[in-house]
Design a protein around this motif. Structure first.
Motif, PDB file in Angstrom:
ATOM      1  N   SER A   1       0.789  -1.239  -0.132  1.00 60.58           N
ATOM      2  CA  SER A   1       0.136   0.056  -0.142  1.00 60.58           C
ATOM      3  C   SER A   1       0.874   1.260   0.082  1.00 60.58           C
ATOM      4  CB  SER A   1      -0.661  -0.014   1.268  1.00 60.58           C
ATOM      5  OG  SER A   1      -1.766   1.247   1.409  1.00 60.58           O
ATOM      6  N   GLY A   2       0.491   2.117  -0.927  1.00 59.70           N
ATOM      7  CA  GLY A   2       1.431   3.411  -0.832  1.00 59.70           C
ATOM      8  C   GLY A   2       2.395   3.298  -2.110  1.00 59.70           C
TER       9      GLY A   2
ATOM     10  N   ARG B   1      -4.238  10.020  -8.564  1.00 56.54           N
ATOM     11  CA  ARG B   1      -3.404   9.065  -8.148  1.00 56.54           C
ATOM     12  C   ARG B   1      -3.103   8.366  -9.385  1.00 56.54           C
ATOM     13  NH1 ARG B   1      -4.867   4.656  -5.354  1.00 56.54           N
ATOM     14  NH2 ARG B   1      -6.882   4.832  -6.031  1.00 56.54           N
TER      15      ARG B   1
ATOM     16  N   THR C   1       0.483   5.999  -5.302  1.00 56.06           N
ATOM     17  CA  THR C   1      -0.149   5.979  -3.844  1.00 56.06           C
ATOM     18  C   THR C   1      -1.309   4.594  -4.125  1.00 56.06           C
ATOM     19  OG1 THR C   1       0.002   8.189  -3.924  1.00 56.06           O
ATOM     20  CG2 THR C   1      -1.353   7.427  -2.113  1.00 56.06           C
TER      21      THR C   1
ATOM     22  N   LYS D   1      -3.632   1.634  -3.143  1.00 53.50           N
ATOM     23  CA  LYS D   1      -4.525   1.354  -2.133  1.00 53.50           C
ATOM     24  C   LYS D   1      -4.941  -0.326  -2.316  1.00 53.50           C
ATOM     25  CE  LYS D   1      -6.476   5.821  -1.724  1.00 53.50           C
ATOM     26  NZ  LYS D   1      -7.846   6.533  -1.580  1.00 53.50           N
TER      27      LYS D   1
ATOM     28  N   GLU E   1      -7.637  -1.423  -2.058  1.00 50.83           N
ATOM     29  CA  GLU E   1      -8.776  -1.652  -2.971  1.00 50.83           C
ATOM     30  C   GLU E   1      -8.650  -1.398  -4.524  1.00 50.83           C
ATOM     31  OE1 GLU E   1      -8.362   0.386  -0.309  1.00 50.83           O
ATOM     32  OE2 GLU E   1      -9.400   2.635  -0.514  1.00 50.83           O
ATOM     33  N   ASP E   2      -7.423  -0.943  -4.580  1.00 50.22           N
ATOM     34  CA  ASP E   2      -6.725  -0.957  -6.163  1.00 50.22           C
ATOM     35  C   ASP E   2      -6.705  -2.223  -6.580  1.00 50.22           C
ATOM     36  OD1 ASP E   2      -5.173   1.952  -5.501  1.00 50.22           O
ATOM     37  OD2 ASP E   2      -7.090   1.769  -6.439  1.00 50.22           O
TER      38      ASP E   2
ATOM     39  N   SER F   1      -1.974  -4.684   2.086  1.00 53.78           N
ATOM     40  CA  SER F   1      -2.084  -3.472   3.219  1.00 53.78           C
ATOM     41  C   SER F   1      -0.983  -3.565   4.339  1.00 53.78           C
ATOM     42  CB  SER F   1      -3.294  -3.588   4.053  1.00 53.78           C
ATOM     43  OG  SER F   1      -3.630  -5.149   4.369  1.00 53.78           O
TER      44      SER F   1
END
Length: 122
Positions: A14-15, A67, A85, A87, A89-90, A122
């Motif tokens: 994540s990120g 993003r 960035t 997430k 959920e992507d 995550s």
């Protein structure tokens, strides 16, 4: 006829960032609008980003706006999706697509890549 081959997916924290590529085979691609869609497990395929045949007029889904960046180079018959960035959920299978119509509707897209998996931990 146009054939699309997408690539660049993978696993990322994540990120993090990933850059997807869509290589087009067939000279007609340069005259087609092109887009990225994605499908998460158990969900319907959804629009992500769209760009005009002349690499203009990008449009983004609200969930990725700011993003993700869509781009293309007709001299290379290639389209990209820079994803920053990221997430969880992507997480989805991402598909490139091309159409004679400039639209966010997937049903107007005649040409599709085979899909490339993006997993965001995550």
């Amino acid at each position: 006829q146009v054939r699309l081959v997408d690539s660049g997916g993978g696993w990322v924290q994540s990120g993090g960032s990933l850059r997807l590529s869509c290589a087009a085979f067939g000279s007609a691609f340069r005259w087609l609008a092109s887009a990225w869609f994605r499908q998460a497990p158990g969900k319907e395929r959804e629009f992500v980003a769209l760009i005009g045949w002349n690499a203009d007029a990008p449009v983004y889904a609200e969930s990725v706006n700011g993003r993700f960046t869509i781009s293309r180079d007709n001299t290379k018959n290639t389209m990209w999706l820079q994803m920053n960035t990221l997430k969880p959920e992507d997480t989805a299978t991402y598909y490139c697509a091309a159409s004679g119509q400039y639209s966010v509707r997937e049903d107007v897209y005649e040409y599709w890549g085979q899909g490339t998996q993006v997993t965001v931990a995550s």
